[in-house]
Write an enzyme that holds these catalytic residues in place. Structure first.
Site, PDB file in Angstrom:
ATOM      1  CE  LYS A  73      27.016 119.819  -2.996  1.00  0.00           C
ATOM      2  NZ  LYS A  73      27.577 118.545  -3.439  1.00  0.00           N
ATOM      3  CG  ASP A 109      29.216 114.842  -1.972  1.00  0.00           C
ATOM      4  OD1 ASP A 109      28.077 114.394  -1.820  1.00  0.00           O
ATOM      5  OD2 ASP A 109      29.447 116.049  -2.144  1.00  0.00           O
ATOM      6  CB  ALA A 134      38.764 116.825 -12.970  1.00  0.00           C
ATOM      7  N   GLY A 136      32.689 117.784  -9.571  1.00  0.00           N
ATOM      8  CA  GLY A 136      32.371 117.778  -8.142  1.00  0.00           C
ATOM      9  C   GLY A 136      32.542 116.421  -7.483  1.00  0.00           C
TER      10      GLY A 136
HETATM   11  P1  NAP Z   1      30.273 117.617 -12.775  1.00  0.00           P
HETATM   12  O1  NAP Z   1      30.797 118.407 -11.641  1.00  0.00           O
HETATM   13  O2  NAP Z   1      29.543 118.304 -13.868  1.00  0.00           O
HETATM   14  O3  NAP Z   1      31.527 116.819 -13.430  1.00  0.00           O
HETATM   15  C1  NAP Z   1      31.336 115.972 -14.524  1.00  0.00           C
HETATM   16  C2  NAP Z   1      32.681 115.344 -14.924  1.00  0.00           C
HETATM   17  O4  NAP Z   1      32.419 114.401 -15.950  1.00  0.00           O
HETATM   18  C3  NAP Z   1      33.680 116.350 -15.483  1.00  0.00           C
HETATM   19  O5  NAP Z   1      34.978 116.017 -15.091  1.00  0.00           O
HETATM   20  C4  NAP Z   1      33.480 116.193 -16.978  1.00  0.00           C
HETATM   21  O6  NAP Z   1      34.609 116.540 -17.725  1.00  0.00           O
HETATM   22  C5  NAP Z   1      33.253 114.696 -17.071  1.00  0.00           C
HETATM   23  N1  NAP Z   1      32.574 114.336 -18.314  1.00  0.00           N
HETATM   24  C6  NAP Z   1      31.324 114.680 -18.705  1.00  0.00           C
HETATM   25  N2  NAP Z   1      31.045 114.148 -19.902  1.00  0.00           N
HETATM   26  C7  NAP Z   1      32.147 113.449 -20.278  1.00  0.00           C
HETATM   27  C8  NAP Z   1      32.484 112.684 -21.423  1.00  0.00           C
HETATM   28  N3  NAP Z   1      31.606 112.484 -22.430  1.00  0.00           N
HETATM   29  N4  NAP Z   1      33.707 112.106 -21.476  1.00  0.00           N
HETATM   30  C9  NAP Z   1      34.592 112.273 -20.463  1.00  0.00           C
HETATM   31  N5  NAP Z   1      34.332 112.989 -19.353  1.00  0.00           N
HETATM   32  C10 NAP Z   1      33.129 113.578 -19.266  1.00  0.00           C
HETATM   33  O7  NAP Z   1      29.296 116.484 -12.264  1.00  0.00           O
HETATM   34  P2  NAP Z   1      29.355 115.691 -10.865  1.00  0.00           P
HETATM   35  O8  NAP Z   1      28.511 116.380  -9.883  1.00  0.00           O
HETATM   36  O9  NAP Z   1      30.774 115.436 -10.533  1.00  0.00           O
HETATM   37  O10 NAP Z   1      28.600 114.330 -11.239  1.00  0.00           O
HETATM   38  C11 NAP Z   1      29.211 113.318 -12.019  1.00  0.00           C
HETATM   39  C12 NAP Z   1      28.372 112.033 -11.909  1.00  0.00           C
HETATM   40  O11 NAP Z   1      28.428 111.583 -10.550  1.00  0.00           O
HETATM   41  C13 NAP Z   1      26.880 112.234 -12.221  1.00  0.00           C
HETATM   42  O12 NAP Z   1      26.386 111.084 -12.851  1.00  0.00           O
HETATM   43  C14 NAP Z   1      26.237 112.395 -10.856  1.00  0.00           C
HETATM   44  O13 NAP Z   1      24.887 112.002 -10.834  1.00  0.00           O
HETATM   45  C15 NAP Z   1      27.098 111.448 -10.047  1.00  0.00           C
HETATM   46  N6  NAP Z   1      27.130 111.773  -8.612  1.00  0.00           N
HETATM   47  C16 NAP Z   1      26.888 110.765  -7.753  1.00  0.00           C
HETATM   48  C17 NAP Z   1      26.928 110.983  -6.412  1.00  0.00           C
HETATM   49  C18 NAP Z   1      26.623 109.841  -5.487  1.00  0.00           C
HETATM   50  O14 NAP Z   1      26.454 110.066  -4.287  1.00  0.00           O
HETATM   51  N7  NAP Z   1      26.592 108.624  -5.997  1.00  0.00           N
HETATM   52  C19 NAP Z   1      27.238 112.257  -5.903  1.00  0.00           C
HETATM   53  C20 NAP Z   1      27.515 113.281  -6.824  1.00  0.00           C
HETATM   54  C21 NAP Z   1      27.459 113.030  -8.192  1.00  0.00           C
HETATM   55  P3  NAP Z   1      34.536 117.719 -18.824  1.00  0.00           P
HETATM   56  O15 NAP Z   1      34.792 118.995 -18.058  1.00  0.00           O
HETATM   57  O16 NAP Z   1      35.628 117.359 -19.756  1.00  0.00           O
HETATM   58  O17 NAP Z   1      33.173 117.683 -19.438  1.00  0.00           O
END
Ligand code: NAP
Length: 289
Positions: A73, A109, A134, A136
């Site tokens: 991306k 998104d 914070a 993606g």
């Molecule tokens: P990402 O970029 O890896 O970000 C994950 C976020 O979650 C970070 O801010 C991380 O903070 C936080 N986090 C992880 N474990 C945690 C915990 N135990 N306590 C508190 N904060 C925590 O992942 P992402 O792509 O944003 O995806 C996040 C979720 O959204 C996933 O479940 C994904 O499947 C979903 N998603 C859904 C869509 C949709 O269209 N519905 C699209 C994209 C993503 P730290 O840095 O502190 O770990």
């Protein structure tokens, strides 16, 4: 529904790695066929280092465009001729439109999140929103909510080595959308979570918390944070019914699952590719239920 690939059929593709699991080819090809649009959509496994060559090929083959998934991306954003406001703020693209060799990058998104709320009768404009995370998904949601007219955004982030990401998101949004008031609070402080939810119309989980295999967890650890009328949305879609949503609903909140965001980010990309509305109800019934 008869469909024939001809000498005029235009190509679109998903690039990223891996891509084999993606549902995008089925969703877009079904929609093209349904609307009689002479396009086909495939998936190409392309690593980060090969993104510039893949995008040269997009120009060379006069493809209509495509989508970009991890880990491509940000590399793709650097190769665009123009970026949408959200893509420019985030520095990443998930959708590319090719107009006669000029590539414009978008990130749909956050738009998918907002469109999904709208399809449930919930407006982001003038609302106060809390978003946990914070990464993606959280960044895309925060940026799009600000661009869509949210009055206030509270970013909740656990205070660890990546806390700076939340502070950077807040600063970026304040700069690009000064009308949106942004604050950052500690996700692990129950008082901060309670105060943020109390002043919000919409509470969003965009962390990995609640996602399989940790589906017993929730970012809201005390049910007294919920109140009837609060809208609680989860970006997590595996499982569909997260603990957060179950407890929110039991407490009288409106619960919105993560599947709709996924569907509507595709619908937003489809509109960019074709200028037409994706047959959302049919796609939802066929691929999202
Ligand atoms: P990402 O970029 O890896 O970000 C994950 C976020 O979650 C970070 O801010 C991380 O903070 C936080 N986090 C992880 N474990 C945690 C915990 N135990 N306590 C508190 N904060 C925590 O992942 P992402 O792509 O944003 O995806 C996040 C979720 O959204 C996933 O479940 C994904 O499947 C979903 N998603 C859904 C869509 C949709 O269209 N519905 C699209 C994209 C993503 P730290 O840095 O502190 O770990």
């Amino acid at each position: 529904m008869n469909y024939e690939i001809t000498g005029k059929t235009r190509l679109l593709a998903l690039i990223g790695s891996p891509v084999g699991h993606s549902g995008s080819p089925q969703m877009y090809n079904y929609s093209f066929q349904k609307l009689g649009i002479d396009c086909v959509y495939v998936a190409f496994d392309v690593g980060k280092e090969d993104v510039p060559r893949a995008l040269d090929a997009m120009r060379l083959f006069q493809m209509r465009g495509g989508n970009v998934t991890m880990p491509d991306k940000t590399s793709a954003a650097a190769c665009m001729d123009a970026l949408s406001p959200a893509a420019e703020m985030i520095g990443a693209v998930n959708t590319i439109v090719n107009d006669d060799g000029r590539l414009t990058g978008y990130i749909t998104d956050g738009e998918g999140f907002v469109l999904n709320l709208e399809s449930n009768g919930i407006a982001v404009k003038d609302s106060s929103i809390t978003v946990a995370g914070a990464g993606g998904a959280a960044t895309a949601i925060q940026v799009q909510c600000a661009l869509s007219g949210a009055r206030h955004i509270t970013i909740l982030k656990r205070k660890n080595a990546t806390y700076h990401k939340a502070l950077e998101n807040a600063e970026m949004i304040r700069k690009a959308v000064p009308s949106c008031d942004v604050t950052v609070e500690d996700l692990e402080s129950l008082d901060a979570v309670r105060a943020a939810a109390a002043k919000s119309d919409i509470f969003v989980n965009a962390t990995n918390v609640g996602m399989k295999p940790n589906d017993g967890e929730s970012v809201i650890r005390d049910r007294s944070v919920f109140r009837p009328g609060l809208i609680v949305a989860d970006a997590v879609y595996n499982p569909l019914r997260t603990r957060l949503l179950t407890e929110a609903e039991e407490s009288g909140c409106t619960a919105i699952d993560g599947r709709g965001m996924l569907l509507w980010q595709g619908a937003a990309a489809f509109r960019l590719f074709t200028g037409l509305e994706m047959p959302v109800s049919e796609v939802k019934a066929r691929f999202f239920s």
